[in-house]
Each structure stands twice: as C-alpha cells, then as structure tokens.
Scaffold this motif. Structure first.
Motif, PDB file in Angstrom:
ATOM      1  N   ALA A 277     -20.870  47.024 -15.725  1.00 20.44           N
ATOM      2  CA  ALA A 277     -19.687  46.909 -16.584  1.00 20.44           C
ATOM      3  C   ALA A 277     -18.624  47.931 -16.210  1.00 20.44           C
ATOM      4  CB  ALA A 277     -20.083  47.073 -18.051  1.00 20.44           C
ATOM      5  N   VAL A 278     -19.044  49.171 -15.959  1.00 22.89           N
ATOM      6  CA  VAL A 278     -18.093  50.221 -15.596  1.00 22.89           C
ATOM      7  C   VAL A 278     -17.410  49.892 -14.276  1.00 22.89           C
ATOM      8  CG1 VAL A 278     -17.854  52.660 -14.944  1.00 22.89           C
ATOM      9  CG2 VAL A 278     -19.319  52.020 -16.862  1.00 22.89           C
ATOM     10  N   ALA A 279     -18.170  49.366 -13.311  1.00 27.78           N
ATOM     11  CA  ALA A 279     -17.606  49.004 -12.012  1.00 27.78           C
ATOM     12  C   ALA A 279     -16.562  47.900 -12.156  1.00 27.78           C
ATOM     13  CB  ALA A 279     -18.717  48.563 -11.058  1.00 27.78           C
ATOM     14  N   VAL A 280     -16.866  46.880 -12.953  1.00 27.40           N
ATOM     15  CA  VAL A 280     -15.933  45.764 -13.138  1.00 27.40           C
ATOM     16  C   VAL A 280     -14.641  46.248 -13.787  1.00 27.40           C
ATOM     17  CG1 VAL A 280     -15.539  43.593 -14.357  1.00 27.40           C
ATOM     18  CG2 VAL A 280     -17.724  43.999 -13.230  1.00 27.40           C
ATOM     19  N   ILE A 281     -14.766  47.041 -14.849  1.00 27.76           N
ATOM     20  CA  ILE A 281     -13.583  47.558 -15.539  1.00 27.76           C
ATOM     21  C   ILE A 281     -12.752  48.419 -14.604  1.00 27.76           C
ATOM     22  CG2 ILE A 281     -12.759  49.009 -17.432  1.00 27.76           C
ATOM     23  CD1 ILE A 281     -13.942  46.342 -18.299  1.00 27.76           C
ATOM     24  N   SER A 282     -13.426  49.268 -13.841  1.00 27.82           N
ATOM     25  CA  SER A 282     -12.723  50.167 -12.927  1.00 27.82           C
ATOM     26  C   SER A 282     -11.997  49.400 -11.835  1.00 27.82           C
ATOM     27  CB  SER A 282     -13.723  51.151 -12.309  1.00 27.82           C
ATOM     28  OG  SER A 282     -13.092  51.979 -11.357  1.00 27.82           O
ATOM     29  N   ILE A 283     -12.640  48.375 -11.285  1.00 26.49           N
ATOM     30  CA  ILE A 283     -12.042  47.604 -10.191  1.00 26.49           C
ATOM     31  C   ILE A 283     -10.797  46.859 -10.654  1.00 26.49           C
ATOM     32  CG2 ILE A 283     -12.389  45.615  -8.658  1.00 26.49           C
ATOM     33  CD1 ILE A 283     -15.338  46.505  -8.431  1.00 26.49           C
ATOM     34  N   ILE A 284     -10.870  46.216 -11.807  1.00 26.85           N
ATOM     35  CA  ILE A 284      -9.724  45.429 -12.257  1.00 26.85           C
ATOM     36  C   ILE A 284      -8.600  46.314 -12.792  1.00 26.85           C
ATOM     37  CG2 ILE A 284     -11.171  43.452 -12.799  1.00 26.85           C
ATOM     38  CD1 ILE A 284     -10.895  44.124 -15.746  1.00 26.85           C
ATOM     39  N   ALA A 285      -8.918  47.569 -13.154  1.00 24.78           N
ATOM     40  CA  ALA A 285      -7.896  48.444 -13.718  1.00 24.78           C
ATOM     41  C   ALA A 285      -7.246  49.340 -12.672  1.00 24.78           C
ATOM     42  CB  ALA A 285      -8.506  49.309 -14.819  1.00 24.78           C
ATOM     43  N   SER A 286      -7.890  49.539 -11.515  1.00 22.34           N
ATOM     44  CA  SER A 286      -7.348  50.454 -10.508  1.00 22.34           C
ATOM     45  C   SER A 286      -6.365  49.742  -9.582  1.00 22.34           C
ATOM     46  CB  SER A 286      -8.489  51.066  -9.677  1.00 22.34           C
ATOM     47  OG  SER A 286      -9.153  50.073  -8.923  1.00 22.34           O
ATOM     48  N   LYS A 287      -5.439  50.496  -9.038  1.00 22.57           N
ATOM     49  CA  LYS A 287      -4.411  49.922  -8.179  1.00 22.57           C
ATOM     50  C   LYS A 287      -4.969  49.459  -6.841  1.00 22.57           C
ATOM     51  CE  LYS A 287      -0.621  52.623 -10.149  1.00 22.57           C
ATOM     52  NZ  LYS A 287       0.450  53.609  -9.887  1.00 22.57           N
ATOM     53  N   GLN A 288      -6.025  50.108  -6.366  1.00 21.37           N
ATOM     54  CA  GLN A 288      -6.633  49.748  -5.083  1.00 21.37           C
ATOM     55  C   GLN A 288      -7.942  48.985  -5.262  1.00 21.37           C
ATOM     56  OE1 GLN A 288      -5.124  50.178  -2.344  1.00 21.37           O
ATOM     57  NE2 GLN A 288      -3.660  51.846  -2.589  1.00 21.37           N
ATOM     58  N   MET A 289      -8.190  48.483  -6.480  1.00 25.29           N
ATOM     59  CA  MET A 289      -9.416  47.743  -6.792  1.00 25.29           C
ATOM     60  C   MET A 289     -10.653  48.535  -6.396  1.00 25.29           C
ATOM     61  SD  MET A 289      -8.369  43.754  -6.054  1.00 25.29           S
ATOM     62  CE  MET A 289      -9.615  43.171  -7.219  1.00 25.29           C
ATOM     63  N   GLN A 290     -10.765  49.727  -6.960  1.00 27.22           N
ATOM     64  CA  GLN A 290     -11.860  50.641  -6.655  1.00 27.22           C
ATOM     65  C   GLN A 290     -12.736  50.863  -7.884  1.00 27.22           C
ATOM     66  OE1 GLN A 290      -8.796  53.606  -5.597  1.00 27.22           O
ATOM     67  NE2 GLN A 290     -10.079  54.074  -3.823  1.00 27.22           N
ATOM     68  N   ARG A 291     -14.034  50.982  -7.646  1.00 26.62           N
ATOM     69  CA  ARG A 291     -14.900  51.465  -8.706  1.00 26.62           C
ATOM     70  C   ARG A 291     -14.864  52.996  -8.666  1.00 26.62           C
ATOM     71  NH1 ARG A 291     -20.062  53.099  -6.984  1.00 26.62           N
ATOM     72  NH2 ARG A 291     -20.788  52.326  -4.951  1.00 26.62           N
ATOM     73  N   LEU A 292     -15.557  53.659  -9.587  1.00 25.09           N
ATOM     74  CA  LEU A 292     -15.490  55.115  -9.661  1.00 25.09           C
ATOM     75  C   LEU A 292     -15.971  55.767  -8.366  1.00 25.09           C
ATOM     76  CD1 LEU A 292     -16.763  55.801 -13.313  1.00 25.09           C
ATOM     77  CD2 LEU A 292     -14.421  55.542 -12.480  1.00 25.09           C
ATOM     78  N   GLY A 293     -17.015  55.201  -7.773  1.00 19.13           N
ATOM     79  CA  GLY A 293     -17.524  55.739  -6.517  1.00 19.13           C
ATOM     80  C   GLY A 293     -16.505  55.661  -5.395  1.00 19.13           C
ATOM     81  N   ASP A 294     -15.717  54.573  -5.384  1.00 16.80           N
ATOM     82  CA  ASP A 294     -14.657  54.430  -4.387  1.00 16.80           C
ATOM     83  C   ASP A 294     -13.569  55.471  -4.599  1.00 16.80           C
ATOM     84  OD1 ASP A 294     -15.574  52.178  -2.879  1.00 16.80           O
ATOM     85  OD2 ASP A 294     -15.089  50.905  -4.583  1.00 16.80           O
ATOM     86  N   MET A 295     -13.212  55.707  -5.859  1.00 11.39           N
ATOM     87  CA  MET A 295     -12.173  56.698  -6.156  1.00 11.39           C
ATOM     88  C   MET A 295     -12.596  58.088  -5.708  1.00 11.39           C
ATOM     89  SD  MET A 295     -10.991  55.495  -9.963  1.00 11.39           S
ATOM     90  CE  MET A 295     -10.484  53.792 -10.271  1.00 11.39           C
ATOM     91  N   ALA A 296     -13.861  58.421  -5.941  1.00  7.82           N
ATOM     92  CA  ALA A 296     -14.367  59.737  -5.558  1.00  7.82           C
ATOM     93  C   ALA A 296     -14.415  59.907  -4.044  1.00  7.82           C
ATOM     94  CB  ALA A 296     -15.761  59.954  -6.156  1.00  7.82           C
ATOM     95  N   ALA A 297     -14.741  58.818  -3.332  1.00  4.64           N
ATOM     96  CA  ALA A 297     -14.899  58.891  -1.873  1.00  4.64           C
ATOM     97  C   ALA A 297     -13.630  58.517  -1.119  1.00  4.64           C
ATOM     98  CB  ALA A 297     -16.044  57.987  -1.430  1.00  4.64           C
ATOM     99  N   GLY A 298     -12.621  58.029  -1.829  1.00  6.63           N
ATOM    100  CA  GLY A 298     -11.393  57.598  -1.153  1.00  6.63           C
ATOM    101  C   GLY A 298     -11.607  56.330  -0.341  1.00  6.63           C
ATOM    102  N   THR A 299     -12.405  55.425  -0.878  1.00 11.89           N
ATOM    103  CA  THR A 299     -12.741  54.191  -0.164  1.00 11.89           C
ATOM    104  C   THR A 299     -12.367  52.976  -1.006  1.00 11.89           C
ATOM    105  OG1 THR A 299     -14.995  54.141  -1.095  1.00 11.89           O
ATOM    106  CG2 THR A 299     -14.674  55.278   1.014  1.00 11.89           C
ATOM    107  N   THR A 300     -12.478  51.813  -0.399  1.00 11.81           N
ATOM    108  CA  THR A 300     -12.377  50.546  -1.101  1.00 11.81           C
ATOM    109  C   THR A 300     -13.180  49.521  -0.322  1.00 11.81           C
ATOM    110  OG1 THR A 300     -10.855  48.975  -2.160  1.00 11.81           O
ATOM    111  CG2 THR A 300     -10.313  49.675   0.074  1.00 11.81           C
ATOM    112  N   VAL A 301     -13.302  48.318  -0.844  1.00 12.34           N
ATOM    113  CA  VAL A 301     -14.066  47.260  -0.180  1.00 12.34           C
ATOM    114  C   VAL A 301     -13.113  46.133   0.187  1.00 12.34           C
ATOM    115  CG1 VAL A 301     -16.006  45.658  -0.351  1.00 12.34           C
ATOM    116  CG2 VAL A 301     -16.111  47.868  -1.515  1.00 12.34           C
ATOM    117  N   ILE A 302     -13.150  45.709   1.440  1.00 11.34           N
ATOM    118  CA  ILE A 302     -12.237  44.680   1.935  1.00 11.34           C
ATOM    119  C   ILE A 302     -13.008  43.460   2.421  1.00 11.34           C
ATOM    120  CG2 ILE A 302     -10.499  46.362   2.628  1.00 11.34           C
ATOM    121  CD1 ILE A 302     -11.453  45.916   5.531  1.00 11.34           C
ATOM    122  N   LYS A 303     -12.292  42.345   2.531  1.00  8.90           N
ATOM    123  CA  LYS A 303     -12.861  41.118   3.088  1.00  8.90           C
ATOM    124  C   LYS A 303     -12.607  41.100   4.589  1.00  8.90           C
ATOM    125  CE  LYS A 303     -12.487  37.210   0.946  1.00  8.90           C
ATOM    126  NZ  LYS A 303     -13.877  36.983   0.483  1.00  8.90           N
TER     127      LYS A 303
END
Length: 208
Positions: free
Chosen positions: A171-197
């Motif tokens: 749930a936290v990951a979904v909320i974070s992804i849809i609310a962040s500008k770079q579609m990141q979960r909390l772990g992505d924000m901490a690491a400066g990463t994102t997931v791409i296709k």
C-alpha cells in the motif's frame, strides 16, 4: 476529527486520485463525468496503468527519454518474484524434510531464510536492477542521474522494501508511486532511482 483522519488515509488518496493533481504535465486521460462506470474504469487506468516519460542524463551529458514502469507492471513483477520465492521455499522445506531423517537441518534452514530474504537485493545488485519478475515484465531499476546502479543503491531499496511492500502489503509503495513526480516508492527516493520500461531500441548500456 474522524473526517480529518479519513481525508489523509491511503485509501481515501487512492479513491480520490487524479493524474492531473500529481502529474499535471503528463495527464492524458479524459473521463465522462456523467458516467459512473467510465469514471471507475478511468480511475483504475490512471492509478495502475498510468505512466510518464522520464529523462535520464548519460555520462556523456546526453538525455535519453524513457517510459516509467506503471504500478500494474511493478505489481505483476512483484507477484512473479513472490511466486519464485515461494517455489524456493517449498523446495527448501522438502530438502529440510529429507535432511531431518539424516541430521539436524538447522544450518540449512538459516541459509534458506537468508537466500529468500536477500533475493531482491542479490538480483538487483548482480543483474543491474532486474529480478526475475522485472525481467519478465521488461522493466528495470535505474539511477535518475544516469550513473550505474551501485550495491548501496540496491541496499537502500531493499531496506525500504520492508516498509514499502512487506509490512504494508504494498500500500505504501502504491501511494508513493502515484504521488511522486518521478513515480518512485520510498526506496527509490532514498536511492535516487526509479523503474522504467525497456521498450525502446536504446539500451541501458548507454547509461553508464
């Protein structure tokens, strides 16, 4: 007071989510406000299939545009990884049952637990941001600054995974992804990463 709590709950955020609110530049969906069924269908599309373009700068200062992985892609990848981990657990328990007739299998149970717990950390660190589920869904973890993914980045994502996915059931990951500008979960924000296709001819080897 209860009304204020409800308005800030994750479930209320999902039910009232609009792509134009969080990602106004990338909102491409239009819903018929007079049709409740279409509104619900559009809400599902906006939350789980909605993606956006992400520009990543390479070491040669060349910007490459990628499409971010949607929530649905990431959920399916997680389910595939979970199924694989469950398979490993079943095989391991069967082997433990066999060892139990010969000797005490405590040491093997400890090793099995470590392997399953560190599955995502190992895969992302060794296979450049891809696990079995991500490979199947053709998505990959990348650094937003274009640098190569490091073990420390994977470690941060793995640690925050406990909050993002394990404890909150995603749930936290979904909320974070849809609310962040770079579609990141909390772990992505901490690491400066994102997931791409990975749906373009340009490969991620150019991002190094």
């Amino acid at each position: 007071q209860m009304a204020h709590i409800f308005h800030f709950s994750p479930f209320f955020l999902i039910l009232t989510y609009k792509s134009s609110l969080f990602h106004p530049k990338y909102s491409t969906f239009s819903c018929d406000k007079n049709n409740a069924f279409i509104q619900k269908k559009c809400m599902f599309v906006e939350i789980f299939i909605f993606t956006m373009n992400i520009s990543i700068s390479t070491a040669h200062n060349v910007n490459i545009d990628y499409t971010s992985a949607g929530v649905l892609d990431r959920i399916l990848a997680t389910l595939i990884d979970g199924a694989f981990q469950f398979g490993l657990l079943m095989l391991g328990l069967m082997f433990i049952g066999f060892l139990n007739t010969v000797s005490t299998p405590t040491w093997f149970f400890v090793i099995l637990t470590i392997i399953i717990a560190s599955y995502h950390l190992f895969c992302e660190a060794v296979f450049n941001g891809r696990s079995l589920g991500k490979y199947t869904m053709r998505i990959q973890v990348v650094k937003l600054n274009g640098k190569k993914l490091t073990f420390w980045d994977c470690m941060l994502r793995w640690v925050f995974r406990l909050v993002d996915i394990s404890i909150s059931s995603g749930a936290v990951a979904v909320i974070s992804i849809i609310a962040s500008k770079q579609m990141q979960r909390l772990g992505d924000m901490a690491a400066g990463t994102t997931v791409i296709k990975l749906d373009k001819e340009i490969t991620l080897k150019q991002i190094s």
